[in-house]
Design a protein around this motif. Structure first.
Motif, PDB file in Angstrom:
ATOM      1  N   ARG A 158      -6.446   9.055  -1.615  1.00 19.07           N
ATOM      2  CA  ARG A 158      -7.645   8.209  -1.713  1.00 19.07           C
ATOM      3  C   ARG A 158      -7.979   7.789  -3.146  1.00 19.07           C
ATOM      4  NH1 ARG A 158     -11.187  11.411   2.718  1.00 19.07           N
ATOM      5  NH2 ARG A 158     -10.260  10.460   4.569  1.00 19.07           N
ATOM      6  N   PRO A 159      -7.951   8.725  -4.124  1.00 20.63           N
ATOM      7  CA  PRO A 159      -8.236   8.276  -5.499  1.00 20.63           C
ATOM      8  C   PRO A 159      -7.239   7.219  -5.989  1.00 20.63           C
ATOM      9  CG  PRO A 159      -8.395  10.669  -5.335  1.00 20.63           C
ATOM     10  CD  PRO A 159      -7.806  10.187  -4.040  1.00 20.63           C
ATOM     11  N   ALA A 160      -5.966   7.355  -5.612  1.00 19.12           N
ATOM     12  CA  ALA A 160      -4.961   6.369  -6.033  1.00 19.12           C
ATOM     13  C   ALA A 160      -5.189   5.037  -5.336  1.00 19.12           C
ATOM     14  CB  ALA A 160      -3.556   6.895  -5.740  1.00 19.12           C
ATOM     15  N   TYR A 161      -5.558   5.069  -4.040  1.00 17.47           N
ATOM     16  CA  TYR A 161      -5.873   3.818  -3.337  1.00 17.47           C
ATOM     17  C   TYR A 161      -6.986   3.069  -4.074  1.00 17.47           C
ATOM     18  CZ  TYR A 161      -3.396   5.543   0.889  1.00 17.47           C
ATOM     19  OH  TYR A 161      -2.463   6.003   1.793  1.00 17.47           O
ATOM     20  N   GLN A 162      -7.995   3.815  -4.529  1.00 20.18           N
ATOM     21  CA  GLN A 162      -9.132   3.191  -5.213  1.00 20.18           C
ATOM     22  C   GLN A 162      -8.768   2.737  -6.625  1.00 20.18           C
ATOM     23  OE1 GLN A 162     -12.171   6.200  -4.877  1.00 20.18           O
ATOM     24  NE2 GLN A 162     -12.529   5.786  -2.702  1.00 20.18           N
ATOM     25  N   ALA A 163      -7.971   3.542  -7.318  1.00 20.48           N
ATOM     26  CA  ALA A 163      -7.625   3.222  -8.705  1.00 20.48           C
ATOM     27  C   ALA A 163      -6.606   2.095  -8.818  1.00 20.48           C
ATOM     28  CB  ALA A 163      -7.092   4.472  -9.409  1.00 20.48           C
ATOM     29  N   TYR A 164      -5.728   1.967  -7.815  1.00 20.12           N
ATOM     30  CA  TYR A 164      -4.637   0.984  -7.882  1.00 20.12           C
ATOM     31  C   TYR A 164      -4.595   0.158  -6.594  1.00 20.12           C
ATOM     32  CZ  TYR A 164      -3.497   4.489 -11.367  1.00 20.12           C
ATOM     33  OH  TYR A 164      -3.571   5.379 -12.410  1.00 20.12           O
ATOM     34  N   PRO A 165      -5.652  -0.595  -6.311  1.00 23.84           N
ATOM     35  CA  PRO A 165      -5.720  -1.307  -5.023  1.00 23.84           C
ATOM     36  C   PRO A 165      -4.716  -2.439  -4.886  1.00 23.84           C
ATOM     37  CG  PRO A 165      -7.526  -1.975  -6.453  1.00 23.84           C
ATOM     38  CD  PRO A 165      -6.836  -0.835  -7.138  1.00 23.84           C
ATOM     39  N   ARG A 166      -4.164  -2.918  -5.996  1.00 21.12           N
ATOM     40  CA  ARG A 166      -3.242  -4.054  -5.918  1.00 21.12           C
ATOM     41  C   ARG A 166      -1.802  -3.635  -5.632  1.00 21.12           C
ATOM     42  NH1 ARG A 166      -4.064  -8.779  -6.630  1.00 21.12           N
ATOM     43  NH2 ARG A 166      -2.023  -9.172  -7.556  1.00 21.12           N
ATOM     44  N   MET A 167      -1.522  -2.346  -5.711  1.00 22.01           N
ATOM     45  CA  MET A 167      -0.176  -1.910  -5.350  1.00 22.01           C
ATOM     46  C   MET A 167       0.065  -2.214  -3.880  1.00 22.01           C
ATOM     47  SD  MET A 167       0.258   1.691  -7.443  1.00 22.01           S
ATOM     48  CE  MET A 167       1.661   2.181  -6.479  1.00 22.01           C
ATOM     49  N   ARG A 168       1.319  -2.423  -3.516  1.00 17.52           N
ATOM     50  CA  ARG A 168       1.664  -2.676  -2.109  1.00 17.52           C
ATOM     51  C   ARG A 168       1.839  -1.325  -1.413  1.00 17.52           C
ATOM     52  NH1 ARG A 168       6.714  -6.119  -1.632  1.00 17.52           N
ATOM     53  NH2 ARG A 168       7.331  -4.893  -3.427  1.00 17.52           N
ATOM     54  N   TRP A 169       0.744  -0.843  -0.820  1.00 18.03           N
ATOM     55  CA  TRP A 169       0.749   0.448  -0.152  1.00 18.03           C
ATOM     56  C   TRP A 169       1.369   0.301   1.235  1.00 18.03           C
ATOM     57  CZ3 TRP A 169      -0.346   4.766  -2.717  1.00 18.03           C
ATOM     58  CH2 TRP A 169      -1.063   4.651  -3.921  1.00 18.03           C
ATOM     59  N   ASN A 170       2.332   1.147   1.547  1.00 16.13           N
ATOM     60  CA  ASN A 170       2.918   1.143   2.892  1.00 16.13           C
ATOM     61  C   ASN A 170       1.874   1.616   3.900  1.00 16.13           C
ATOM     62  OD1 ASN A 170       5.288   0.422   1.672  1.00 16.13           O
ATOM     63  ND2 ASN A 170       6.383   2.302   2.159  1.00 16.13           N
ATOM     64  N   ARG A 171       1.901   1.036   5.087  1.00 16.88           N
ATOM     65  CA  ARG A 171       0.998   1.476   6.139  1.00 16.88           C
ATOM     66  C   ARG A 171       1.365   2.897   6.557  1.00 16.88           C
ATOM     67  NH1 ARG A 171       0.964  -2.218  11.125  1.00 16.88           N
ATOM     68  NH2 ARG A 171       3.060  -1.336  11.241  1.00 16.88           N
ATOM     69  N   ILE A 172       0.356   3.727   6.771  1.00 15.86           N
ATOM     70  CA  ILE A 172       0.591   5.134   7.112  1.00 15.86           C
ATOM     71  C   ILE A 172       1.452   5.260   8.367  1.00 15.86           C
ATOM     72  CG2 ILE A 172      -1.611   5.321   8.362  1.00 15.86           C
ATOM     73  CD1 ILE A 172      -1.774   8.231   7.393  1.00 15.86           C
ATOM     74  N   GLU A 173       1.287   4.338   9.309  1.00 11.73           N
ATOM     75  CA  GLU A 173       2.084   4.431  10.541  1.00 11.73           C
ATOM     76  C   GLU A 173       3.553   4.104  10.300  1.00 11.73           C
ATOM     77  OE1 GLU A 173      -0.449   0.586  11.088  1.00 11.73           O
ATOM     78  OE2 GLU A 173      -0.586   2.482   9.983  1.00 11.73           O
ATOM     79  N   ASP A 174       3.877   3.536   9.142  1.00 11.93           N
ATOM     80  CA  ASP A 174       5.268   3.214   8.815  1.00 11.93           C
ATOM     81  C   ASP A 174       5.941   4.260   7.929  1.00 11.93           C
ATOM     82  OD1 ASP A 174       5.236   0.856  10.280  1.00 11.93           O
ATOM     83  OD2 ASP A 174       4.638  -0.375   8.572  1.00 11.93           O
ATOM     84  N   TRP A 175       5.226   5.309   7.540  1.00  8.39           N
ATOM     85  CA  TRP A 175       5.831   6.335   6.682  1.00  8.39           C
ATOM     86  C   TRP A 175       6.965   7.032   7.421  1.00  8.39           C
ATOM     87  CZ3 TRP A 175       0.984   9.239   4.375  1.00  8.39           C
ATOM     88  CH2 TRP A 175       0.360   8.410   3.439  1.00  8.39           C
ATOM     89  N   HIS A 176       8.085   7.208   6.738  1.00  3.23           N
ATOM     90  CA  HIS A 176       9.268   7.800   7.354  1.00  3.23           C
ATOM     91  C   HIS A 176      10.176   8.395   6.278  1.00  3.23           C
ATOM     92  CE1 HIS A 176      10.439   3.732   6.145  1.00  3.23           C
ATOM     93  NE2 HIS A 176      11.586   4.296   5.857  1.00  3.23           N
ATOM     94  N   VAL A 177      11.084   9.243   6.707  1.00  7.04           N
ATOM     95  CA  VAL A 177      12.084   9.862   5.829  1.00  7.04           C
ATOM     96  C   VAL A 177      13.439   9.304   6.254  1.00  7.04           C
ATOM     97  CG1 VAL A 177      13.100  12.024   5.035  1.00  7.04           C
ATOM     98  CG2 VAL A 177      10.672  11.962   5.713  1.00  7.04           C
TER      99      VAL A 177
END
Length: 197
Positions: free
Chosen positions: A31-50
């Motif tokens: 959450r702090p990173a989402y707020q601090a760096y909102p312009r980064m292209r964050w992957n959707r949580i439902e797409d997280w995979h190994v």
């Protein structure tokens, strides 16, 4: 009558997916990173995979070849006990969290998955396994320190253990348009065996 034209190729990879509660635990830490760096292209949580094997663009007609041997492989394996931990980045552009737990079993699984792909005659770049889960990518106009700052914020994170219970054959729409990357299961198989290798 309008018929949709089906693509001749699909971008494919074979992966494991953490359960929702393990992903939500990490999302809270982010959450702090989402707020601090909102312009980064964050992957959707439902797409997280190994990712175990990235095949790239393959002809759609080759995908059915993978189904029987991957189903057999999953049927012979037991679930792996893993957890999400720490952080890092590739080239100061790609943010990831690492994987802990039964790493030897994970490496053996990846080796066997890649052998299946090769036996199916599908060429792919067989890079060394670096178990991780990609979280975000920086944009060209992001601050130079964005990925490093986000990585530092979760460097001490160690998530709860979870069971990798299914092997996923995944398709993505990367390169199909300007929007975000989305993934979908082509098929998934439960690990129902009693061995880790």
């Amino acid at each position: 009558m309008n018929e949709q034209i089906q693509p001749a190729t699909v971008r494919v990879f074979i992966a494991l997916a953490p359960p929702d509660d393990a992903k939500e635990e990490l999302a809270r830490e982010l959450r702090p990173a989402y707020q601090a760096y909102p312009r980064m292209r964050w992957n959707r949580i439902e797409d997280w995979h190994v990712t175990l094997a990235f095949l790239g663009e393959v002809p759609v007609a080759t995908v059915p070849l993978l189904r029987p041997p991957l189903a057999d492989l999953a049927a012979a394996r037991r679930p792996l006990r893993l957890h999400l931990r720490g952080s890092g980045h590739f080239d100061e552009r790609v943010l990831w969290t690492g994987i802990g737990g039964e790493l030897e079993g994970l490496r053996l699984l990846a080796t066997d998955v890649r052998a299946v792909v090769k036996e199916c005659g599908i060429p792919f770049e067989d890079r060394p396994l670096n178990p991780h889960l990609t979280l975000a990518r920086s944009r060209r106009n992001d601050p130079a320190h964005a990925v490093e700052g986000a990585a530092a914020g979760i460097a001490a994170f160690t998530g709860r253990p979870w069971q990798a219970e299914r092997l996923h054959l995944v398709g993505s729409n990367i390169g199909r348009g300007p929007g975000p990357i989305h993934y979908r299961d082509i098929e998934a198989w439960n690990f129902t065996g009693d061995r880790s290798s």
